[in-house]
Design a protein around this motif. Structure first.
Motif, PDB file in Angstrom:
ATOM      1  N   VAL A  41      48.501  33.517  37.275  1.00 12.85           N
ATOM      2  CA  VAL A  41      47.183  33.521  36.645  1.00 12.85           C
ATOM      3  C   VAL A  41      46.425  34.784  37.039  1.00 12.85           C
ATOM      4  O   VAL A  41      46.470  35.213  38.205  1.00 12.85           O
ATOM      5  CB  VAL A  41      46.377  32.274  37.068  1.00 12.85           C
ATOM      6  CG1 VAL A  41      45.062  32.206  36.300  1.00 12.85           C
ATOM      7  CG2 VAL A  41      47.186  31.014  36.850  1.00 12.85           C
ATOM      8  N   ASN A  42      45.726  35.352  36.075  1.00 16.08           N
ATOM      9  CA  ASN A  42      44.813  36.463  36.328  1.00 16.08           C
ATOM     10  C   ASN A  42      43.491  35.871  36.803  1.00 16.08           C
ATOM     11  O   ASN A  42      42.789  35.212  36.032  1.00 16.08           O
ATOM     12  CB  ASN A  42      44.612  37.293  35.050  1.00 16.08           C
ATOM     13  CG  ASN A  42      43.809  38.554  35.298  1.00 16.08           C
ATOM     14  OD1 ASN A  42      42.909  38.577  36.138  1.00 16.08           O
ATOM     15  ND2 ASN A  42      44.126  39.600  34.556  1.00 16.08           N
ATOM     16  N   THR A  43      43.149  36.069  38.067  1.00 18.57           N
ATOM     17  CA  THR A  43      41.945  35.450  38.629  1.00 18.57           C
ATOM     18  C   THR A  43      40.668  36.065  38.080  1.00 18.57           C
ATOM     19  O   THR A  43      39.595  35.459  38.183  1.00 18.57           O
ATOM     20  CB  THR A  43      41.952  35.579  40.166  1.00 18.57           C
ATOM     21  OG1 THR A  43      42.082  36.962  40.531  1.00 18.57           O
ATOM     22  CG2 THR A  43      43.112  34.799  40.758  1.00 18.57           C
ATOM     23  N   ARG A  44      40.740  37.251  37.487  1.00 17.66           N
ATOM     24  CA  ARG A  44      39.534  37.883  36.928  1.00 17.66           C
ATOM     25  C   ARG A  44      39.156  37.271  35.585  1.00 17.66           C
ATOM     26  O   ARG A  44      37.981  37.057  35.296  1.00 17.66           O
ATOM     27  CB  ARG A  44      39.770  39.390  36.761  1.00 17.66           C
ATOM     28  CG  ARG A  44      39.963  40.136  38.074  1.00 17.66           C
ATOM     29  CD  ARG A  44      40.361  41.586  37.808  1.00 17.66           C
ATOM     30  NE  ARG A  44      40.565  42.332  39.054  1.00 17.66           N
ATOM     31  CZ  ARG A  44      41.082  43.551  39.100  1.00 17.66           C
ATOM     32  NH1 ARG A  44      41.443  44.171  37.972  1.00 17.66           N
ATOM     33  NH2 ARG A  44      41.243  44.177  40.263  1.00 17.66           N
ATOM     34  N   THR A  45      40.166  36.999  34.765  1.00 11.18           N
ATOM     35  CA  THR A  45      39.890  36.498  33.416  1.00 11.18           C
ATOM     36  C   THR A  45      40.282  35.037  33.228  1.00 11.18           C
ATOM     37  O   THR A  45      39.872  34.417  32.248  1.00 11.18           O
ATOM     38  CB  THR A  45      40.649  37.344  32.383  1.00 11.18           C
ATOM     39  OG1 THR A  45      42.067  37.197  32.593  1.00 11.18           O
ATOM     40  CG2 THR A  45      40.281  38.817  32.508  1.00 11.18           C
TER      41      THR A  45
END
Length: 345
Positions: A41-45
């Protein structure tokens, strides 16, 4: 969690949400998904970058803003939303369209023995999020016993051990039901961790990644049996310097390192046998124990159980997929219950 075979025959898909792998069986198509239960998972988006095999290869190799997560732990869904997204991506577009066309999609799912209501609800909510209108829950022990061909419907004792990544489940079955069972919070991960700790403490060596199964690296040939190799070479990273290094690891030392987690499994088997009626235990002396699950292939584990119990121990032909294949056999109506004819007055 009592569900009839007639209810299962109405289901369209079966799902086995394991801590290590997720498997999906579709009626008429067979086993369509067999992938690691891992998401990146991309924690920013919040975007899902990868699932399954590709996500598992990313473990330990990602930048700080990418997190590799496991939405299933010990056979229980711990992150419903992430697990639903993972399942949705594991099913290909054609299969998703096929399932979407079913207005009353029914699903069946394996849950660990003695799962609490919260764990059962989590599995149900995950499949409802995929579009299922009704979800049937089946004990993993029953499904695995059916999948490996045990005569569970007969009035004879059959003993099964489901060796999972996070838990080990032990049960004695008779007449299609569980007579006595126990769930031990020790699985393949605990055994792997014991080997990792042994390498770190005794050899000051760290393995390259958490995703690498150390037992597969540390052992070869007959593995943990006395007839196996005396030592083997392992490559890793030096704890102090951080440089690559190779060491010779003694197989006898590895056997000692995994003794503690295996002792917990042996204690669980003893508890199940003590609670079992004597007549059924007498059946087991001849029939023995059937091992299923991904960790059943641990080199030498079957021999250790033979020595500890004095009973024959067998490993299923395809131990890692027995549970989902058993559940699929129930969906397709290949399992017939034993018919009991009441005595006439």
């Amino acid at each position: 969690m009592t569900v009839s075979l007639e209810q299962l025959r109405r289901c369209h898909i079966a799902v086995d949400l394991g801590a290590a792998r997720t498997r999906v069986f579709v009626k008429g198509a067979g086993l369509v998904v067999d992938e690691p239960s891992v998401c990146a998972v991309n924690t920013r988006t919040g975007a899902l970058i990868a699932v399954g095999e590709f996500a598992e290869r990313m473990t330990g190799r990602t930048p700080g803003y990418i997190r590799v997560v496991r939405p299933v732990s010990g056979g229980t869904v711990v992150d419903i939303e992430m697990c639903r997204r993972m399942l949705g991506h594991l099913l290909d577009d054609k299969l998703r369209r096929t399932l979407r066309r079913k207005p009353r999609l029914r699903a069946a799912a394996c849950v660990p023995h003695d799962a609490d209501p919260l764990a059962q609800r989590a599995a149900t909510e995950t499949l409802i999020g995929l579009g299922a209108r009704r979800v049937e829950l089946v004990d993993t022990l029953i499904a695995a016993a059916v999948g490996c061909g045990l005569p569970v419907e007969r009035p004879e004792a059959t003993m099964i051990i489901v060796c999972g990544a996070a838990t080990t489940q032990v049960a004695v079955l008779s007449m299609g039901s569980i007579v006595t069972a126990d769930r031990i919070p020790v699985g393949g991960d605990a055994i792997d961790h014991a080997v990792v700790q042994h390498l770190r403490q005794q050899h000051e060596l760290m393995l390259p990644s958490q995703s690498v199964r150390p037992l597969q690296l540390a052992l070869s040939g007959n593995g943990l049996t006395p007839h196996g190799p005396e030592s083997t070479e392992i490559h890793g990273r030096d704890v102090a310097t951080g440089l690559a290094r190779s060491v010779q690891v003694q197989t006898a030392a590895v056997r000692d390192a995994i003794h503690t987690p295996l002792t917990a499994v042996l204690d669980g088997i003893g508890r199940v046998l003590r609670d079992c009626p004597p007549d059924l235990v007498a059946d087991l002396a001849d029939r023995g124990i059937m091992m299923v699950g991904g960790s059943a292939r641990l080199p030498g584990l079957d021999q250790m159980l033979r020595d500890a119990t004095g009973m024959p121990v067998h490993i299923a032909e395809r131990p890692d997929v027995c549970a989902i294949l058993g559940l699929g056999a129930m969906l397709e109506g290949r399992i017939e219950p034993m018919t009991l004819n009441p005595l006439a007055d």
